[in-house]
Design a protein around this motif. Structure first.
Motif, short mmCIF file in Angstrom:
data_model
loop_
_atom_site.label_atom_id
_atom_site.label_comp_id
_atom_site.label_asym_id
_atom_site.label_seq_id
_atom_site.Cartn_x
_atom_site.Cartn_y
_atom_site.Cartn_z
N THR A 135 -32.35 3.08 22.30
CA THR A 135 -32.01 2.24 21.16
C THR A 135 -31.90 3.11 19.92
O THR A 135 -32.82 3.85 19.59
N ILE A 136 -30.76 3.01 19.25
CA ILE A 136 -30.51 3.76 18.02
C ILE A 136 -31.01 2.93 16.83
O ILE A 136 -30.68 1.75 16.71
N PHE A 137 -31.77 3.57 15.97
CA PHE A 137 -32.25 2.96 14.74
C PHE A 137 -31.59 3.68 13.56
O PHE A 137 -31.61 4.91 13.52
N PRO A 138 -31.03 2.93 12.62
CA PRO A 138 -30.43 3.61 11.47
C PRO A 138 -31.50 4.25 10.59
O PRO A 138 -32.60 3.73 10.46
N THR A 139 -31.13 5.36 10.02
CA THR A 139 -32.02 6.04 9.07
C THR A 139 -31.70 5.52 7.67
O THR A 139 -30.64 4.90 7.46
N PRO A 140 -32.57 5.77 6.71
CA PRO A 140 -32.23 5.39 5.33
C PRO A 140 -30.91 6.01 4.87
O PRO A 140 -30.13 5.38 4.16
N LYS A 141 -30.66 7.24 5.30
CA LYS A 141 -29.40 7.90 4.93
C LYS A 141 -28.21 7.15 5.54
O LYS A 141 -27.19 6.96 4.88
N ASP A 142 -28.34 6.71 6.80
CA ASP A 142 -27.28 5.92 7.44
C ASP A 142 -27.00 4.65 6.64
O ASP A 142 -25.85 4.27 6.42
N HIS A 143 -28.07 4.00 6.21
CA HIS A 143 -27.94 2.77 5.45
C HIS A 143 -27.20 3.02 4.13
O HIS A 143 -26.28 2.27 3.77
N GLN A 144 -27.58 4.04 3.44
CA GLN A 144 -26.93 4.36 2.16
C GLN A 144 -25.46 4.71 2.37
O GLN A 144 -24.61 4.30 1.58
N THR A 145 -25.16 5.45 3.42
CA THR A 145 -23.77 5.79 3.72
C THR A 145 -22.96 4.53 4.00
O THR A 145 -21.84 4.38 3.52
N ALA A 146 -23.54 3.62 4.76
CA ALA A 146 -22.84 2.36 5.07
C ALA A 146 -22.57 1.55 3.81
O ALA A 146 -21.49 0.97 3.64
N LEU A 147 -23.53 1.51 2.91
CA LEU A 147 -23.35 0.78 1.66
C LEU A 147 -22.22 1.38 0.83
O LEU A 147 -21.43 0.66 0.21
#
Length: 91
Positions: A75-87
């Motif tokens: 299971t892949i969990f997004p990192t805070p960096k992934d979240h910011q990139t998506a935003l």
């Protein structure tokens, strides 16, 4: 080694025995298991499938969470960096 990402529809058709593609999905999962493929999904998919299983019954929804936690499916969990990139991509 074959790498496969399992999306929501793969699990939904596997779990829903009344789905028209249930049998072929079961066969596909069996083939993947026999091939020793590296299976991956995301926490979002796990959550979406949990919501779906609730429509089929609370017992199945509870079992789903137990089963997915004890499989070899990563299971892949997004990192805070992934979240910011998506935003930023959505802006």
């Amino acid at each position: 080694m074959t790498k496969v990402f399992l999306d929501t529809i793969a699990f939904e058709t596997f779990l829903n025995r009344t789905h028209p593609r249930h049998s072929s999905t079961v066969e596909a999962f069996e083939n993947l298991a026999d091939s020793s493929a590296h299976l991956t999904t995301s926490i979002l998919v796990v959550s979406q499938v949990h919501q779906f299983t609730l429509t089929l019954g609370h017992a199945l929804a509870k079992d789903w969470l137990k089963i997915i936690a004890h499989t070899s499916i990563a299971t892949i969990f997004p990192t805070p960096k992934d979240h910011q990139t998506a935003l930023k991509l959505r802006a």
